[in-house]
Design a protein around this motif. Structure first.
Motif, mmCIF file in Angstrom:
data_model
loop_
_atom_site.group_PDB
_atom_site.id
_atom_site.type_symbol
_atom_site.label_atom_id
_atom_site.label_comp_id
_atom_site.label_asym_id
_atom_site.label_seq_id
_atom_site.Cartn_x
_atom_site.Cartn_y
_atom_site.Cartn_z
ATOM 1 N N VAL A 102 0.840 -1.203 0.000
ATOM 2 C CA VAL A 102 0.000 0.000 0.000
ATOM 3 C C VAL A 102 0.874 1.252 0.000
ATOM 4 C CG1 VAL A 102 -1.731 1.310 1.304
ATOM 5 C CG2 VAL A 102 -1.964 -1.167 1.050
ATOM 6 N N THR A 146 0.676 3.891 -3.089
ATOM 7 C CA THR A 146 0.062 5.197 -2.818
ATOM 8 C C THR A 146 1.036 6.361 -2.998
ATOM 9 O OG1 THR A 146 0.414 4.908 -0.425
ATOM 10 C CG2 THR A 146 -1.761 4.320 -1.308
ATOM 11 N N TYR A 153 -6.166 4.950 -3.840
ATOM 12 C CA TYR A 153 -7.107 3.831 -3.774
ATOM 13 C C TYR A 153 -8.488 4.359 -3.444
ATOM 14 C CZ TYR A 153 -6.164 4.053 1.288
ATOM 15 O OH TYR A 153 -6.012 4.463 2.595
ATOM 16 N N GLU A 163 -11.469 4.852 -1.319
ATOM 17 C CA GLU A 163 -11.718 4.761 0.123
ATOM 18 C C GLU A 163 -13.111 4.223 0.386
ATOM 19 O OE1 GLU A 163 -10.766 7.933 2.774
ATOM 20 O OE2 GLU A 163 -8.880 8.360 1.745
ATOM 21 N N SER A 191 -11.169 -0.463 3.090
ATOM 22 C CA SER A 191 -9.833 0.134 2.982
ATOM 23 C C SER A 191 -9.482 0.870 4.270
ATOM 24 C CB SER A 191 -9.744 1.078 1.786
ATOM 25 O OG SER A 191 -10.563 2.217 1.953
ATOM 26 N N SER A 249 -8.984 -4.189 2.360
ATOM 27 C CA SER A 249 -9.103 -4.232 0.915
ATOM 28 C C SER A 249 -8.708 -2.889 0.321
ATOM 29 C CB SER A 249 -10.557 -4.561 0.541
ATOM 30 O OG SER A 249 -10.727 -4.545 -0.850
ATOM 31 N N TYR A 250 -7.935 -2.951 -0.747
ATOM 32 C CA TYR A 250 -7.505 -1.741 -1.439
ATOM 33 C C TYR A 250 -7.757 -1.924 -2.917
ATOM 34 C CZ TYR A 250 -5.203 -0.559 2.913
ATOM 35 O OH TYR A 250 -4.950 -0.276 4.230
ATOM 36 N N ARG A 251 -8.566 -1.050 -3.478
ATOM 37 C CA ARG A 251 -8.899 -1.081 -4.908
ATOM 38 C C ARG A 251 -8.342 0.181 -5.549
ATOM 39 N NH1 ARG A 251 -13.018 -3.207 -8.425
ATOM 40 N NH2 ARG A 251 -13.591 -1.663 -9.990
ATOM 41 N N PHE A 252 -7.437 -0.014 -6.491
ATOM 42 C CA PHE A 252 -6.844 1.092 -7.231
ATOM 43 C C PHE A 252 -7.516 1.118 -8.600
ATOM 44 C CE2 PHE A 252 -3.805 -0.007 -3.992
ATOM 45 C CZ PHE A 252 -3.260 1.200 -3.590
ATOM 46 N N ALA A 304 -6.610 -4.732 -7.406
ATOM 47 C CA ALA A 304 -7.139 -4.703 -6.041
ATOM 48 C C ALA A 304 -6.482 -5.811 -5.221
ATOM 49 C CB ALA A 304 -8.655 -4.880 -6.046
#
Length: 150
Positions: free
Chosen positions: A78, A82, A87, A89, A93, A98-101, A107
């Motif tokens: 992350v 970043t 990502y 929010e 997150s 969970s992180y979705r870009f 993700a």
């Protein structure tokens, strides 16, 4: 060990976004790993996900970042991403799960956000070494997925 290349917004291994469903199913039929694949209304691949079990068979790499996905701590991934990306929010997150870009089409997910300081807590210290080892897997993401960037 063979490599499984993860290309954000494009592919995981030989499975590419936009491939036909029949071609994809033939391609992964004898794969040693499980792919979670979603298709659009035209039966074209729109989402590809693999779990960390893939690391038993492949070195899972994002080549442009020289990043071994399932061997790098989630917090490090992350932090790396970043620096130049944002990502989406949401509750997951904010909880560190969970992180979705969306701009990259990638993700990451894990079921629990274990922090370094948690290992100093009494509840952690009271666990058996085997359970501590299992719990420490939560330092890493459990799955990675690619999709069309938004």
């Amino acid at each position: 060990m063979m490599q499984l290349l993860i290309i954000p917004g494009k592919a995981i291994g030989k499975v590419n976004l936009g491939m036909d469903k029949s071609e994809t199913e033939t391609l992964i039929e004898n794969s040693p790993i499980f792919y979670n694949i979603e298709y659009d209304d035209y039966e074209k691949v729109s989402f590809i996900e693999v779990a960390n079990g893939a690391k038993d068979f492949y070195q899972c790499l994002i080549p442009d970042l020289n990043l071994e996905v399932f061997e790098t701590k989630a917090s490090d991934i992350v932090e790396m991403l970043t620096k130049n990306n944002v990502y989406d929010e949401d509750e997951e997150s904010l909880a560190g799960l969970s992180y979705r870009f969306s701009d990259l089409g990638i993700a990451f997910w894990r079921p629990y956000n274990l922090k370094e300081e948690d290992t100093l807590e009494q509840w952690f210290k009271e666990m058996t070494p085997e359970n501590q080892h299992e719990e420490m897997k939560n330092f890493y993401f459990e799955s990675i997925s690619v999709f069309n960037p938004e």
